[in-house]
Design an enzyme around this catalytic site. Structure first.
Site, PDB file in Angstrom:
ATOM      1  N   SER A 174      11.955 -29.770 -46.707  1.00 10.54           N
ATOM      2  CA  SER A 174      11.604 -29.645 -45.316  1.00 10.54           C
ATOM      3  C   SER A 174      12.933 -29.965 -44.437  1.00 10.54           C
ATOM      4  O   SER A 174      13.945 -30.386 -44.408  1.00 10.54           O
ATOM      5  CB  SER A 174      10.526 -30.716 -44.782  1.00 10.54           C
ATOM      6  OG  SER A 174      11.339 -32.022 -45.006  1.00 10.54           O
ATOM      7  N   SER A 203      -2.954 -40.169 -21.294  1.00 10.27           N
ATOM      8  CA  SER A 203      -1.768 -39.575 -21.211  1.00 10.27           C
ATOM      9  C   SER A 203      -0.764 -40.904 -20.937  1.00 10.27           C
ATOM     10  O   SER A 203      -0.992 -41.874 -19.927  1.00 10.27           O
ATOM     11  CB  SER A 203      -1.732 -38.705 -20.022  1.00 10.27           C
ATOM     12  OG  SER A 203      -0.031 -38.366 -19.817  1.00 10.27           O
ATOM     13  N   GLY A 250      14.146 -34.217 -41.608  1.00  7.84           N
ATOM     14  CA  GLY A 250      13.725 -33.226 -42.855  1.00  7.84           C
ATOM     15  C   GLY A 250      14.397 -33.615 -43.973  1.00  7.84           C
ATOM     16  O   GLY A 250      15.589 -33.822 -44.201  1.00  7.84           O
ATOM     17  N   PHE A 262       2.389 -34.370 -36.546  1.00  4.74           N
ATOM     18  CA  PHE A 262       3.311 -33.564 -37.390  1.00  4.74           C
ATOM     19  C   PHE A 262       3.040 -32.157 -37.414  1.00  4.74           C
ATOM     20  O   PHE A 262       1.948 -31.778 -37.881  1.00  4.74           O
ATOM     21  CB  PHE A 262       3.613 -33.835 -38.877  1.00  4.74           C
ATOM     22  CG  PHE A 262       4.950 -33.419 -39.541  1.00  4.74           C
ATOM     23  CD1 PHE A 262       5.777 -33.716 -39.442  1.00  4.74           C
ATOM     24  CD2 PHE A 262       4.441 -32.240 -40.581  1.00  4.74           C
ATOM     25  CE1 PHE A 262       7.174 -33.115 -39.900  1.00  4.74           C
ATOM     26  CE2 PHE A 262       5.561 -31.638 -41.034  1.00  4.74           C
ATOM     27  CZ  PHE A 262       6.750 -31.863 -40.813  1.00  4.74           C
ATOM     28  N   GLN A 295       7.103 -37.379 -49.837  1.00  2.00           N
ATOM     29  CA  GLN A 295       6.087 -37.682 -48.734  1.00  2.00           C
ATOM     30  C   GLN A 295       4.748 -36.820 -49.263  1.00  2.00           C
ATOM     31  O   GLN A 295       3.633 -37.007 -48.991  1.00  2.00           O
ATOM     32  CB  GLN A 295       6.374 -37.362 -47.427  1.00  2.00           C
ATOM     33  CG  GLN A 295       7.395 -38.059 -46.762  1.00  2.00           C
ATOM     34  CD  GLN A 295       8.816 -37.473 -46.776  1.00  2.00           C
ATOM     35  OE1 GLN A 295       9.054 -36.903 -47.949  1.00  2.00           O
ATOM     36  NE2 GLN A 295       9.571 -37.700 -45.852  1.00  2.00           N
ATOM     37  N   GLY A 326      14.649 -49.918 -53.803  1.00  2.00           N
ATOM     38  CA  GLY A 326      14.863 -50.550 -52.579  1.00  2.00           C
ATOM     39  C   GLY A 326      16.068 -51.444 -52.568  1.00  2.00           C
ATOM     40  O   GLY A 326      17.006 -50.906 -52.811  1.00  2.00           O
ATOM     41  N   GLY A 384      18.336 -51.523 -55.730  1.00  2.56           N
ATOM     42  CA  GLY A 384      19.353 -50.501 -56.122  1.00  2.56           C
ATOM     43  C   GLY A 384      18.280 -49.435 -56.794  1.00  2.56           C
ATOM     44  O   GLY A 384      17.344 -49.003 -56.260  1.00  2.56           O
ATOM     45  N   GLY A 427      16.401 -43.115 -48.754  1.00  2.00           N
ATOM     46  CA  GLY A 427      16.125 -42.365 -50.109  1.00  2.00           C
ATOM     47  C   GLY A 427      16.802 -41.023 -49.979  1.00  2.00           C
ATOM     48  O   GLY A 427      17.433 -40.564 -51.045  1.00  2.00           O
ATOM     49  N   ASP A 428      16.845 -40.482 -49.121  1.00  2.00           N
ATOM     50  CA  ASP A 428      17.618 -39.061 -48.984  1.00  2.00           C
ATOM     51  C   ASP A 428      19.019 -39.229 -49.101  1.00  2.00           C
ATOM     52  O   ASP A 428      19.542 -38.583 -49.905  1.00  2.00           O
ATOM     53  CB  ASP A 428      17.228 -38.346 -47.496  1.00  2.00           C
ATOM     54  CG  ASP A 428      15.773 -38.000 -47.386  1.00  2.00           C
ATOM     55  OD1 ASP A 428      15.046 -37.923 -48.293  1.00  2.00           O
ATOM     56  OD2 ASP A 428      15.273 -38.044 -45.913  1.00  2.00           O
TER      57      ASP A 428
END
Length: 324
Positions: A8, A36, A48, A116, A172, A225, A228, A256-257
């Site tokens: 993504s 609103s 992404g 999303f 995800q 986490g 490691g 994580g990315d």
């Protein structure tokens, strides 16, 4: 080593409401809600999973190839990624749709209302990896991250049919996939990435044991986490790498990315798996200390000073030779 990163490409539009959502809800009128909220600020962040990973790899100097679909509003984001060492020439641009977008409002109690919009991401299924491979004179590895589900399946099947090594990284999308889809996506992967919870979910949904999955993939890389990462290979000794000490904990989004970016960069350099995991953990630590997934700066001297403190002189010498 030419690594393509699929997945993504999105932007996050984050707003804060100074009051409480609960105070605005009328119990007997929930069937006809029309509200609103006047918000205090708007924070637009680049995101992404593929773009985050590619950004981190670009920071490490490995010139990743970003593969995904974005909208006609992508020009500014493209320029940002190019300035940070990412090859964006294989990003498909939609003629009619906006880049995928997450819009979220958070109240004073940290409750959130979000939406999303997939937008151009749905066109990722139209991307052929052969076209990407031909443009860059071959691919050595394709990282298949969370994306349009049909795109993930297509990229996986194409890698298998063309003999291109690939990394399976559902993240995800694992929640919406059934066992059969997950079995298809991981079969034959050179690397399988997940966190601890996703690891258990993969086993539950596929019906395969840990040992059975290890027999179907080359390496199983599980992030733990703050503890490691663990790397498992069938018939081989498990590798475990701890995280460096954090200077502060600002925002866990994108950690994580960042690990994947560091790990894949280590593979591109040709360093051992343990060293690649150490680079991933160091980069992930920089991200958790920064608000936003692409807002950190990688300063070579600072990176190597902390890396040396965490993993020792020998490890630092090996990494320093590659870090640009």
């Amino acid at each position: 080593m030419r690594i393509a990163v699929t997945g993504s490409i999105a932007t996050d539009h984050l707003m804060t409401f100074p009051g409480r959502f609960a105070d605005q809800l009328v119990a007997d009128q929930l069937h006809t809600v029309s509200l609103s909220f006047l918000v205090d600020n708007l924070d637009v962040r680049r995101g992404g999973v593929a773009a985050n990973i590619a950004f981190g790899m670009g920071q490490l100097g490995t010139r990743p190839i970003l593969v995904g679909a974005a909208g006609f509003d992508f020009d500014e984001y493209r320029a940002w990624l190019e300035r940070h060492g990412v090859d964006t020439d294989s990003v498909r641009i939609s003629d009619t749709l906006h880049t995928a977008r997450f819009v979220c409002t958070t109240d004073s109690d940290h409750n959130q209302i979000g939406s999303f919009y997939t937008g151009a991401m749905s066109e990722a299924r139209l991307i052929e990896l052969k076209t990407v491979s031909d443009r860059v004179c071959g691919l050595d590895l394709v990282s298949i991250g969370a994306d349009d589900p049909e795109a993930m399946l297509r990229h996986t099947e194409e890698c298998r049919s063309r003999g291109i090594p690939f990394a399976a990284d559902f993240s995800q999308q694992i929640a919406r996939m059934d066992g059969e889809e997950i079995r298809i996506l991981l079969e034959g992967a050179t690397y399988l990435f997940s966190n601890e919870y996703e690891k258990g979910l993969i086993e539950t949904k596929t019906g395969w044991t840990d040992e059975e999955i290890l027999a179907k993939v080359g390496h199983r890389v599980t992030t733990l986490g703050a503890r490691g990462v663990r790397i498992e290979r069938a018939g081989e000794e498990t590798i475990e790498v701890a995280c460096p000490d954090e200077e502060r904990k600002a925002d866990p989004t994108g950690v994580g990315d960042a690990f994947r970016a560091g790990f894949l960069s280590g593979l591109a350099w040709g360093v051992p798996l343990e060293r690649a995991a150490q680079v991933g953990c160091m980069l992930a630590t920089l991200v958790i200390e920064t608000v936003g997934t692409q807002e950190y700066q990688l300063r070579r001297g600072h990176f190597m000073e902390r890396f040396t403190k965490a993993y020792g002189d020998d490890a630092a010498t090996e990494v320093r030779a590659h870090l640009s």
